[in-house]
Structures are given as structure tokens and as C-alpha cells.
Design a protein around this motif. Sequence first.
Motif, PDB file in Angstrom:
ATOM      1  N   VAL A  36      38.090  53.988  44.346  1.00 33.95           N
ATOM      2  CA  VAL A  36      38.094  54.870  45.722  1.00 33.95           C
ATOM      3  C   VAL A  36      36.653  53.198  45.968  1.00 33.95           C
ATOM      4  CG1 VAL A  36      36.309  56.245  45.861  1.00 33.95           C
ATOM      5  CG2 VAL A  36      37.476  56.016  44.373  1.00 33.95           C
ATOM      6  N   GLY A  37      36.715  53.564  47.282  1.00 29.11           N
ATOM      7  CA  GLY A  37      36.719  52.733  48.191  1.00 29.11           C
ATOM      8  C   GLY A  37      37.364  51.146  49.164  1.00 29.11           C
ATOM      9  N   PHE A  38      38.791  51.763  48.857  1.00 31.83           N
ATOM     10  CA  PHE A  38      39.441  50.687  49.754  1.00 31.83           C
ATOM     11  C   PHE A  38      39.390  50.730  50.878  1.00 31.83           C
ATOM     12  CE2 PHE A  38      43.655  49.751  51.258  1.00 31.83           C
ATOM     13  CZ  PHE A  38      44.286  48.763  49.995  1.00 31.83           C
ATOM     14  N   VAL A  39      39.071  49.417  51.596  1.00 33.26           N
ATOM     15  CA  VAL A  39      39.423  49.163  52.713  1.00 33.26           C
ATOM     16  C   VAL A  39      40.003  48.003  52.542  1.00 33.26           C
ATOM     17  CG1 VAL A  39      36.671  49.469  52.859  1.00 33.26           C
ATOM     18  CG2 VAL A  39      37.417  47.359  52.605  1.00 33.26           C
ATOM     19  N   GLY A  40      41.020  47.935  52.250  1.00 31.48           N
ATOM     20  CA  GLY A  40      41.544  46.603  53.275  1.00 31.48           C
ATOM     21  C   GLY A  40      42.413  44.915  53.495  1.00 31.48           C
ATOM     22  N   ARG A  41      40.829  45.184  52.539  1.00 32.02           N
ATOM     23  CA  ARG A  41      40.562  43.548  52.369  1.00 32.02           C
ATOM     24  C   ARG A  41      41.018  42.570  51.504  1.00 32.02           C
ATOM     25  NH1 ARG A  41      33.767  43.735  53.117  1.00 32.02           N
ATOM     26  NH2 ARG A  41      33.642  44.753  54.955  1.00 32.02           N
ATOM     27  N   THR A  42      40.722  41.292  51.407  1.00 34.00           N
ATOM     28  CA  THR A  42      41.361  40.653  50.400  1.00 34.00           C
ATOM     29  C   THR A  42      41.026  41.135  48.842  1.00 34.00           C
ATOM     30  OG1 THR A  42      41.575  38.247  51.760  1.00 34.00           O
ATOM     31  CG2 THR A  42      41.971  38.417  49.499  1.00 34.00           C
ATOM     32  N   ILE A  43      39.536  41.185  48.913  1.00 31.32           N
ATOM     33  CA  ILE A  43      39.455  41.113  47.167  1.00 31.32           C
ATOM     34  C   ILE A  43      39.786  42.912  46.552  1.00 31.32           C
ATOM     35  CG2 ILE A  43      37.165  42.897  48.410  1.00 31.32           C
ATOM     36  CD1 ILE A  43      36.086  41.872  45.668  1.00 31.32           C
ATOM     37  N   ASP A  44      40.258  43.258  47.352  1.00 30.16           N
ATOM     38  CA  ASP A  44      41.285  45.339  46.689  1.00 30.16           C
ATOM     39  C   ASP A  44      42.682  44.455  46.573  1.00 30.16           C
ATOM     40  OD1 ASP A  44      41.140  45.974  49.458  1.00 30.16           O
ATOM     41  OD2 ASP A  44      40.013  47.401  49.280  1.00 30.16           O
ATOM     42  N   VAL A  45      42.755  44.469  48.004  1.00 28.37           N
ATOM     43  CA  VAL A  45      44.605  44.295  48.189  1.00 28.37           C
ATOM     44  C   VAL A  45      45.229  43.203  46.403  1.00 28.37           C
ATOM     45  CG1 VAL A  45      46.591  43.147  49.309  1.00 28.37           C
ATOM     46  CG2 VAL A  45      44.810  44.667  50.284  1.00 28.37           C
ATOM     47  N   GLU A  46      44.325  42.482  46.149  1.00 27.25           N
ATOM     48  CA  GLU A  46      44.815  41.180  45.552  1.00 27.25           C
ATOM     49  C   GLU A  46      44.383  42.377  43.830  1.00 27.25           C
ATOM     50  OE1 GLU A  46      42.914  37.081  45.117  1.00 27.25           O
ATOM     51  OE2 GLU A  46      40.996  38.997  44.146  1.00 27.25           O
ATOM     52  N   TYR A  47      43.365  43.040  43.940  1.00 22.69           N
ATOM     53  CA  TYR A  47      42.728  43.645  42.246  1.00 22.69           C
ATOM     54  C   TYR A  47      44.477  44.933  42.065  1.00 22.69           C
ATOM     55  CZ  TYR A  47      41.115  45.323  38.520  1.00 22.69           C
ATOM     56  OH  TYR A  47      40.650  45.910  37.176  1.00 22.69           O
ATOM     57  N   VAL A  48      44.648  45.496  43.630  1.00 20.72           N
ATOM     58  CA  VAL A  48      45.921  46.600  42.892  1.00 20.72           C
ATOM     59  C   VAL A  48      47.262  45.686  42.809  1.00 20.72           C
ATOM     60  CG1 VAL A  48      47.297  47.714  44.764  1.00 20.72           C
ATOM     61  CG2 VAL A  48      44.887  48.022  45.112  1.00 20.72           C
ATOM     62  N   LYS A  49      47.436  44.133  43.425  1.00 13.61           N
ATOM     63  CA  LYS A  49      48.233  43.764  43.350  1.00 13.61           C
ATOM     64  C   LYS A  49      47.895  43.265  41.139  1.00 13.61           C
ATOM     65  CE  LYS A  49      50.237  41.664  47.430  1.00 13.61           C
ATOM     66  NZ  LYS A  49      50.083  40.572  48.558  1.00 13.61           N
ATOM     67  N   TYR A  50      47.289  43.272  41.107  1.00 10.96           N
ATOM     68  CA  TYR A  50      47.480  42.448  39.177  1.00 10.96           C
ATOM     69  C   TYR A  50      47.759  43.619  39.152  1.00 10.96           C
ATOM     70  CZ  TYR A  50      44.898  42.304  35.146  1.00 10.96           C
ATOM     71  OH  TYR A  50      44.512  42.258  33.908  1.00 10.96           O
ATOM     72  N   LEU A  51      47.277  45.169  38.624  1.00 10.12           N
ATOM     73  CA  LEU A  51      46.989  45.812  38.320  1.00 10.12           C
ATOM     74  C   LEU A  51      48.516  46.173  37.784  1.00 10.12           C
ATOM     75  CD1 LEU A  51      44.094  48.377  39.080  1.00 10.12           C
ATOM     76  CD2 LEU A  51      44.709  46.890  37.059  1.00 10.12           C
TER      77      LEU A  51
END
Length: 440
Positions: free
Chosen positions: A370-385
Motif C-alpha cells: 500500500v503506497g506504491f508510487v512506482g519509484r525505485t524503492i518500491d519497484v526494487e522491493y517488489v522484485k525482491y519478493l
Amino acid sequence: MGNRKQKRTRFVEDRISGMPDDVLVSILSLITMKEAGRTSVLSRRWQKLWTFVPNLNFDGQERLYYLGDHRGERGFRRLHRIARTNYVKWVNRVLELHRTPAIDQFRVFFDLTEDYRRDIDNWINFAMEKRVQRLELSFDYCSLINPYPFPSLYQTRGIPSPNSLRALILKFLNVSGEVLEYFICNCPFLDRLWVEGSETLVNLKVAGPLLRLKHLEISHCLKLENLEISAKNLVSFVYFGPRITMPFKYVPNLVEMSLEGNYFEYSIYNFCEFSSYLPRLETLVLDLSKVEKKMKLLEFHTLSNLKQLELIATEKSGNASLLWLTSLLKAAPVLCRLTLKLHMYGSPGRRKVQKSPKCLHHCLKQVEMVGFVGRTIDVEYVKYLVKNAVELEKVIIDPRCPLMVGSPLVYEEIEGMQAARECAKMLGRELSLVDKLIVL
């Protein structure tokens, strides 16, 4: 044709009117007090039925919303005073007419202060005399300017016996630890205690030989210093507030816990000792906003039964990373559901996506951000998971700010949310998520 409709209508009305009184009262218990009161004009049969309703829910939320829309306008104080007076008169009138010897619920929900102390004291006495099972006094946070003081221990001993009480919920009023302990010790069936926004709660001991308490919530009590819990039946605990001394003396059956506010800063440094008290914990909510940078170097004691984890994080730097959460996820080997609520501020920042570390999660099946905006920080974490959750079944992306979920203000950023949705869909195609991805 007209006659047929009239006959059909009379037939339906006759069927309802033919029901026993207790059935009709049960139906009225499912609607608000105002709606129940309006049925008195239907016929003689209905005139006094509403006075036997066992659920007295005086919900003034709609009126509070109306007042909120006029806050700051000329004449607001007068409007507010009139609304309070009318609310109190309404409650008093209902209680005068009420006929049931026992009630299941007594709930007050409005912005009331110490100015109405006499009336509120009478309501508490009324509820206790009626052997209430659930007592809820929910005042608006604005009431803290002149908060209602719950009767002192001396006064509390003078009210009718509270031994029928099963739930006690007190919000945005002042109550002492002594009074709460009196209820804990004298209510053998009490299984829920919720205290929010009390400025006079300093010390509280939740313990007792007959204690059946299952749910405990303490939040926004900013003067609280000590909280001691020894409750073998406790299954859920929520704490939001300052750093305090909080020893878990005995909570062998605790399965749900939420820690938010400054207290978590203390508990995270004593995590090994802390987690040893929680052998059966299955659901955990943690607010990491105050400690996330300090947590990067910590190792966590294994939470062997943890199945659901909700993390609340705040990032002010666009160059930050969430990959430090890996060590926390390692501590939950059977975790099957992860929710991350991310509050992001500041500029987006520019950096490359880091290579995902290898840390396989064999039980993780659902991930929600929740709070995904498409920055490097959240894209990176989704990829990790996605890379490490070998049994992943569902990825939920929610572009709404966590603080705004459920608020009409959430739609003010409609353009930004749409851009985030498009980014999430592109990420789904890149990671070959196919039907696993849900974008809200």
C-alpha cells in the motif's frame, strides 16, 4: 390492477404485524436508535416497541461530519453547542422511555466534554443498573480540550455492580489506572478492554486470578509510563504510544499483536527477550518509522509461528532502500502473508535498482504493498519478493497513501495514482506475474 397492489401491500404489512413482539424487537435492534424511534409512528402496535430494544447505540457520527464541514465558519461555536445540547437531550429522552430490564450494548459516540459530566455520569449508572454487557463511550478527539473525567475509584464503587460487563471501550476521555483495575478485578466476564486518548492513565496492571480478558488495546495515552500484563487468556494486544516499561509477565496464548509509536524503538533492541514471551504469535503489526535505519544491523530471534506480518515504513529519501527488511523476514520461516504500508515523501531520487539478495521464502503466498508510487524503492522491493517467494500466489498493488485509505481526500491525487497503476502493470509484465497481479 391497482386493487391487486393494495391487497399485496396489506398482506405484507399483516405478516410483519403478526410477528411476536420479541421478533420485532430483534429486528429493531439491527438498526440505529433514530431509525428505531421513527417506527413508533407506523401504528399503535409499533408505538412502544422501540423502547424495548436491548442495543442502545447513540451514534452521532453523521452529525459530527456535518459539524466538521462547517468548522472555521462564523457561528460554528454556537452551532456546535446546540448540536451537543440536542444530542444530550436525545439520549436522556430515550433513557426515560426505555423499558427493558437488561441491555446488551450502551454506546455513546459524539463530541462531549466535561461540561456534560452530570448527564454522562447518569448514563453510566443507567447502563450498570441495566446490567450492560458492552459499554462504549467514544468522544471525539476535539473533546481533549476539556475532556470528560470518568468517575473516580471512590465514585465507581458507588455505581451498581459491573459484573455483567463483557466489553469496556473508553475513547478520548480521562480515566485512571486505578479505575480500570477496579473493572478488571470486578468484572468476571470482561474479555475486551480498549482505552484511547486518556491523559490521566499513568500506570496500569492487567492481572487477576479470574481474568478472562482476551483483547486489550491501549493507544494515544501519552502520559502512560508503566503497563504490566499477566493474562493467560489474552489473544490480541494493540499498543500505540510512547516508550514505556511494559513487562509481559504471562501471555502464553497471545496470537495477535500490534506495536506502533515510540515504544517499538525500545522493544526492537530487546527483540530476543521480547519474542521469547510470545511463543504462539501468528499475526504481527510493526511501525518501523522510528527505527528503520537502526534495524539494518540487527539480527532477529525466530518467530516460528508467525504467519501474517504487516510493516509500516516511512521513507523521506528517494535514494533509500527497503532491502534491509530481509533480516526481519528471515525471522519468520512460515510467513504466508506480508503487507507493507509505505509512506514516501521528498524527491524521487535517482539510482539504479539494486540486485535482489537471495533469501528464499518457502511459505510466502500473498504480498500486498500500500503506497506504491512506482519509484525505485518500491519497484526494487517488489522484485525482491517476487524473486524469493517460491510459492507466491498473489501480489496486490495499492497506489493509495496508507493514511488516506478510507478518506474522501484519497481521490485528490487521482492522476498520480493512475500513473502508479500503469507502472505496476508494466512491472507485472516484466516479472511475468500474469494472473497473480491485482492492481487496485
